[in-house]
Design a protein around this motif. Structure first.
Motif, PDB file in Angstrom:
ATOM      1  N   PRO A  14       9.230 -14.589  -9.264  1.00 34.35           N
ATOM      2  CA  PRO A  14      10.208 -15.583  -9.687  1.00 34.35           C
ATOM      3  C   PRO A  14      10.250 -15.689 -11.211  1.00 34.35           C
ATOM      4  N   LYS A  15      11.450 -15.767 -11.739  1.00 36.68           N
ATOM      5  CA  LYS A  15      11.635 -15.844 -13.185  1.00 36.68           C
ATOM      6  C   LYS A  15      10.846 -17.013 -13.773  1.00 36.68           C
ATOM      7  N   GLY A  16      10.128 -16.730 -14.846  1.00 42.20           N
ATOM      8  CA  GLY A  16       9.363 -17.760 -15.544  1.00 42.20           C
ATOM      9  C   GLY A  16       7.968 -17.991 -15.004  1.00 42.20           C
ATOM     10  N   GLU A  17       7.622 -17.353 -13.893  1.00 44.13           N
ATOM     11  CA  GLU A  17       6.287 -17.544 -13.309  1.00 44.13           C
ATOM     12  C   GLU A  17       5.312 -16.503 -13.860  1.00 44.13           C
ATOM     13  N   PRO A  18       3.999 -16.790 -13.835  1.00 43.33           N
ATOM     14  CA  PRO A  18       3.005 -15.826 -14.318  1.00 43.33           C
ATOM     15  C   PRO A  18       2.811 -14.687 -13.309  1.00 43.33           C
ATOM     16  N   LEU A  19       2.238 -13.588 -13.784  1.00 47.19           N
ATOM     17  CA  LEU A  19       2.011 -12.431 -12.914  1.00 47.19           C
ATOM     18  C   LEU A  19       1.167 -12.755 -11.685  1.00 47.19           C
ATOM     19  N   TYR A  20       0.275 -13.713 -11.794  1.00 47.82           N
ATOM     20  CA  TYR A  20      -0.602 -14.050 -10.667  1.00 47.82           C
ATOM     21  C   TYR A  20       0.056 -14.992  -9.656  1.00 47.82           C
ATOM     22  N   HIS A  21       1.349 -15.292  -9.831  1.00 48.31           N
ATOM     23  CA  HIS A  21       2.077 -16.161  -8.895  1.00 48.31           C
ATOM     24  C   HIS A  21       1.953 -15.615  -7.474  1.00 48.31           C
ATOM     25  N   GLU A  22       1.790 -16.500  -6.502  1.00 52.15           N
ATOM     26  CA  GLU A  22       1.583 -16.073  -5.113  1.00 52.15           C
ATOM     27  C   GLU A  22       2.780 -15.319  -4.537  1.00 52.15           C
ATOM     28  N   GLY A  23       3.945 -15.440  -5.145  1.00 55.10           N
ATOM     29  CA  GLY A  23       5.124 -14.737  -4.663  1.00 55.10           C
ATOM     30  C   GLY A  23       5.353 -13.393  -5.327  1.00 55.10           C
ATOM     31  N   THR A  24       4.389 -12.924  -6.108  1.00 57.29           N
ATOM     32  CA  THR A  24       4.548 -11.652  -6.823  1.00 57.29           C
ATOM     33  C   THR A  24       4.376 -10.469  -5.874  1.00 57.29           C
ATOM     34  N   THR A  25       5.307  -9.542  -5.948  1.00 61.73           N
ATOM     35  CA  THR A  25       5.219  -8.279  -5.226  1.00 61.73           C
ATOM     36  C   THR A  25       5.043  -7.180  -6.258  1.00 61.73           C
ATOM     37  N   GLU A  26       4.070  -6.297  -6.049  1.00 67.87           N
ATOM     38  CA  GLU A  26       3.813  -5.192  -6.969  1.00 67.87           C
ATOM     39  C   GLU A  26       4.150  -3.869  -6.292  1.00 67.87           C
ATOM     40  N   ILE A  27       4.829  -3.000  -7.037  1.00 66.07           N
ATOM     41  CA  ILE A  27       5.149  -1.649  -6.570  1.00 66.07           C
ATOM     42  C   ILE A  27       4.486  -0.689  -7.545  1.00 66.07           C
ATOM     43  N   GLU A  28       3.607   0.152  -7.031  1.00 66.79           N
ATOM     44  CA  GLU A  28       2.794   1.004  -7.903  1.00 66.79           C
ATOM     45  C   GLU A  28       2.795   2.449  -7.418  1.00 66.79           C
ATOM     46  N   ILE A  29       2.838   3.394  -8.366  1.00 70.53           N
ATOM     47  CA  ILE A  29       2.645   4.797  -8.055  1.00 70.53           C
ATOM     48  C   ILE A  29       1.144   5.043  -8.037  1.00 70.53           C
ATOM     49  N   VAL A  30       0.644   5.575  -6.922  1.00 67.76           N
ATOM     50  CA  VAL A  30      -0.781   5.807  -6.731  1.00 67.76           C
ATOM     51  C   VAL A  30      -0.981   7.283  -6.381  1.00 67.76           C
ATOM     52  N   ASP A  31      -2.105   7.829  -6.801  1.00 69.55           N
ATOM     53  CA  ASP A  31      -2.457   9.203  -6.448  1.00 69.55           C
ATOM     54  C   ASP A  31      -3.946   9.258  -6.155  1.00 69.55           C
ATOM     55  N   ASP A  32      -4.286   9.507  -4.897  1.00 66.65           N
ATOM     56  CA  ASP A  32      -5.687   9.634  -4.484  1.00 66.65           C
ATOM     57  C   ASP A  32      -6.088  11.103  -4.403  1.00 66.65           C
ATOM     58  N   ALA A  33      -5.560  11.911  -5.320  1.00 69.48           N
ATOM     59  CA  ALA A  33      -5.816  13.352  -5.401  1.00 69.48           C
ATOM     60  C   ALA A  33      -5.148  14.133  -4.272  1.00 69.48           C
ATOM     61  N   GLY A  34      -4.218  13.491  -3.569  1.00 69.77           N
ATOM     62  CA  GLY A  34      -3.491  14.182  -2.509  1.00 69.77           C
ATOM     63  C   GLY A  34      -1.994  14.148  -2.740  1.00 69.77           C
ATOM     64  N   GLY A  35      -1.583  13.795  -3.932  1.00 73.43           N
ATOM     65  CA  GLY A  35      -0.167  13.652  -4.243  1.00 73.43           C
ATOM     66  C   GLY A  35       0.202  12.193  -4.426  1.00 73.43           C
ATOM     67  N   GLU A  36       1.234  11.958  -5.185  1.00 74.55           N
ATOM     68  CA  GLU A  36       1.650  10.587  -5.483  1.00 74.55           C
ATOM     69  C   GLU A  36       2.384   9.947  -4.305  1.00 74.55           C
ATOM     70  N   PHE A  37       2.185   8.642  -4.158  1.00 73.79           N
ATOM     71  CA  PHE A  37       2.891   7.837  -3.165  1.00 73.79           C
ATOM     72  C   PHE A  37       3.050   6.451  -3.737  1.00 73.79           C
ATOM     73  N   LEU A  38       3.847   5.628  -3.084  1.00 76.70           N
ATOM     74  CA  LEU A  38       4.041   4.253  -3.526  1.00 76.70           C
ATOM     75  C   LEU A  38       3.154   3.316  -2.727  1.00 76.70           C
ATOM     76  N   GLU A  39       2.629   2.319  -3.410  1.00 75.83           N
ATOM     77  CA  GLU A  39       1.872   1.264  -2.760  1.00 75.83           C
ATOM     78  C   GLU A  39       2.546  -0.048  -3.114  1.00 75.83           C
ATOM     79  N   ILE A  40       2.930  -0.791  -2.099  1.00 79.98           N
ATOM     80  CA  ILE A  40       3.584  -2.084  -2.285  1.00 79.98           C
ATOM     81  C   ILE A  40       2.598  -3.143  -1.827  1.00 79.98           C
ATOM     82  N   SER A  41       2.328  -4.129  -2.690  1.00 81.07           N
ATOM     83  CA  SER A  41       1.331  -5.129  -2.337  1.00 81.07           C
ATOM     84  C   SER A  41       1.758  -6.527  -2.743  1.00 81.07           C
ATOM     85  N   GLN A  42       1.223  -7.478  -1.996  1.00 80.71           N
ATOM     86  CA  GLN A  42       1.356  -8.903  -2.306  1.00 80.71           C
ATOM     87  C   GLN A  42      -0.032  -9.503  -2.170  1.00 80.71           C
ATOM     88  N   HIS A  43      -0.340 -10.468  -3.043  1.00 85.48           N
ATOM     89  CA  HIS A  43      -1.703 -10.994  -3.085  1.00 85.48           C
ATOM     90  C   HIS A  43      -1.789 -12.499  -2.855  1.00 85.48           C
TER      91      HIS A  43
END
Length: 76
Positions: A14-43
């Motif tokens: 949400p606009k104006g909220e800090p990164l640790y806001h409970e509604g934050t969704t993160e989309i990350e490029i990850v590579d565990d040495a088997g090729g890149e993939f996307l990881e989508i997470s909420q905390h």
């Protein structure tokens, strides 16, 4: 040796909220040495967890998500 800069993570929140806001969704490029993939997470509660999406399965996953969004009822 040459270097490059890559964007590997985006945060949707949400606009104006800090990164640790409970509604934050993160989309990350990850590579565990088997090729890149996307990881989508909420905390934050009540939504917390991760999904991993292979880049080749994304078109099918995206189409399925868009189909199901159209099936959702609106109670506005």
């Amino acid at each position: 040796m040459t270097y490059e800069t890559r964007t590997t993570k985006l945060a949707i929140l949400p606009k104006g909220e800090p990164l640790y806001h409970e509604g934050t969704t993160e989309i990350e490029i990850v590579d565990d040495a088997g090729g890149e993939f996307l990881e989508i997470s909420q905390h934050g509660e009540p939504f917390s967890g991760k999904i991993k999406i292979d880049i080749y399965e994304w078109p099918t996953v995206k189409a399925a998500i868009e189909k199901m969004i159209k099936e959702c009822k609106s109670y506005e």
